[in-house]
Design a protein around this motif. Structure first.
Motif, PDB file in Angstrom:
ATOM      1  N   LYS A  74       0.909  -1.157   0.111  1.00 41.67           N
ATOM      2  CA  LYS A  74      -0.048  -0.124  -0.049  1.00 41.67           C
ATOM      3  C   LYS A  74       0.740   1.266   0.095  1.00 41.67           C
ATOM      4  O   LYS A  74       0.633   2.187  -0.715  1.00 41.67           O
ATOM      5  CB  LYS A  74      -0.867   0.136   1.235  1.00 41.67           C
ATOM      6  N   GLU A  75       1.955   1.175   0.865  1.00 37.56           N
ATOM      7  CA  GLU A  75       2.679   2.477   0.949  1.00 37.56           C
ATOM      8  C   GLU A  75       3.398   2.641  -0.388  1.00 37.56           C
ATOM      9  O   GLU A  75       3.767   3.829  -0.584  1.00 37.56           O
ATOM     10  CB  GLU A  75       3.854   2.183   2.031  1.00 37.56           C
ATOM     11  N   ARG A  76       3.883   1.540  -1.245  1.00 35.92           N
ATOM     12  CA  ARG A  76       4.552   1.668  -2.219  1.00 35.92           C
ATOM     13  C   ARG A  76       3.614   1.973  -3.526  1.00 35.92           C
ATOM     14  O   ARG A  76       4.009   1.843  -4.745  1.00 35.92           O
ATOM     15  CB  ARG A  76       5.517   0.567  -2.678  1.00 35.92           C
ATOM     16  N   GLY A  77       2.199   1.844  -3.289  1.00 39.78           N
ATOM     17  CA  GLY A  77       1.442   2.071  -4.279  1.00 39.78           C
ATOM     18  C   GLY A  77       1.036   0.993  -5.359  1.00 39.78           C
ATOM     19  O   GLY A  77       0.622   1.068  -6.362  1.00 39.78           O
ATOM     20  N   VAL A  78       1.495  -0.373  -4.860  1.00 40.68           N
ATOM     21  CA  VAL A  78       1.436  -1.425  -5.619  1.00 40.68           C
ATOM     22  C   VAL A  78       0.340  -2.606  -5.042  1.00 40.68           C
ATOM     23  O   VAL A  78       0.387  -3.867  -5.447  1.00 40.68           O
ATOM     24  CB  VAL A  78       2.721  -2.096  -6.178  1.00 40.68           C
ATOM     25  N   SER A  88      -0.926  -7.503  -9.987  1.00 36.49           N
ATOM     26  CA  SER A  88      -0.839  -9.332  -9.520  1.00 36.49           C
ATOM     27  C   SER A  88       0.576  -9.559  -9.319  1.00 36.49           C
ATOM     28  O   SER A  88       1.418  -8.530  -9.895  1.00 36.49           O
ATOM     29  CB  SER A  88      -1.723  -9.762 -10.539  1.00 36.49           C
ATOM     30  N   GLY A  89       0.830 -10.595  -9.038  1.00 35.58           N
ATOM     31  CA  GLY A  89       2.186 -10.934  -8.818  1.00 35.58           C
ATOM     32  C   GLY A  89       2.731 -11.200  -7.294  1.00 35.58           C
ATOM     33  O   GLY A  89       2.215 -10.188  -6.456  1.00 35.58           O
ATOM     34  N   ASP A  90       3.405 -12.021  -6.793  1.00 32.27           N
ATOM     35  CA  ASP A  90       3.622 -12.162  -5.442  1.00 32.27           C
ATOM     36  C   ASP A  90       4.659 -11.369  -5.073  1.00 32.27           C
ATOM     37  O   ASP A  90       4.971 -11.167  -3.812  1.00 32.27           O
ATOM     38  CB  ASP A  90       3.941 -13.570  -5.206  1.00 32.27           C
ATOM     39  N   ASP A  91       5.546 -11.156  -6.162  1.00 29.32           N
ATOM     40  CA  ASP A  91       6.863 -10.189  -5.785  1.00 29.32           C
ATOM     41  C   ASP A  91       6.612  -8.911  -6.103  1.00 29.32           C
ATOM     42  O   ASP A  91       7.668  -8.070  -6.202  1.00 29.32           O
ATOM     43  CB  ASP A  91       7.939 -10.873  -6.315  1.00 29.32           C
ATOM     44  N   ARG A  92       5.530  -8.095  -5.947  1.00 27.54           N
ATOM     45  CA  ARG A  92       5.394  -6.814  -5.846  1.00 27.54           C
ATOM     46  C   ARG A  92       6.036  -6.019  -4.750  1.00 27.54           C
ATOM     47  O   ARG A  92       5.999  -6.553  -3.623  1.00 27.54           O
ATOM     48  CB  ARG A  92       3.692  -6.419  -5.798  1.00 27.54           C
TER      49      ARG A  92
END
Ligand SMILES: [Mg+2]
Length: 111
Positions: free
Chosen positions: A99-103, A107-111
């Protein structure tokens, strides 16, 4: 109720084959998927039978199935050798970081 305390209590009713072995993990994982399916089916019937309205009867039925899901989730944590509270905290840490990084969306486990 604290999740770790709950998980500890589930040991008293954990009567399945292969407890503490890979077969025990398989058993609890299948149970977890089965209970998720039961929840989905109850929700499906809200659409089919209850005119899209969550009735008190269905709420209580879902309460029972969610409880079953918690049991298998707690047992699966134990079969993997993980502390449920640590799993929950790790998940929250991951989501707040996203959330802090805006992602948080995408999708994707490594966001
Ligand atoms: Mg059930």
């Amino acid at each position: 109720m604290d999740m770790n305390a709950y998980a500890e209590q589930t040991r008293k009713t954990a009567l399945y084959p292969g407890r503490g072995e890979t077969i025990g993990l398989l058993y609890t994982t299948l149970g977890l998927a089965g209970e998720a399916g039961e929840i989905a089916n109850k929700v499906k019937k809200i659409i089919r039978d209850d005119n899209m309205e969550l009735t008190e009867k269905k709420r209580q039925e879902l309460k029972g199935e969610l409880g079953d899901l918690f049991w298998y989730l707690a047992r699966t944590c134990e079969e993997v050798g993980l502390n449920p509270s640590e799993v929950m905290q790790m998940n929250l840490d991951k989501l707040f970081d996203r959330k802090e990084r805006g992602v948080i969306q995408g999708s994707g486990d490594d966001r």
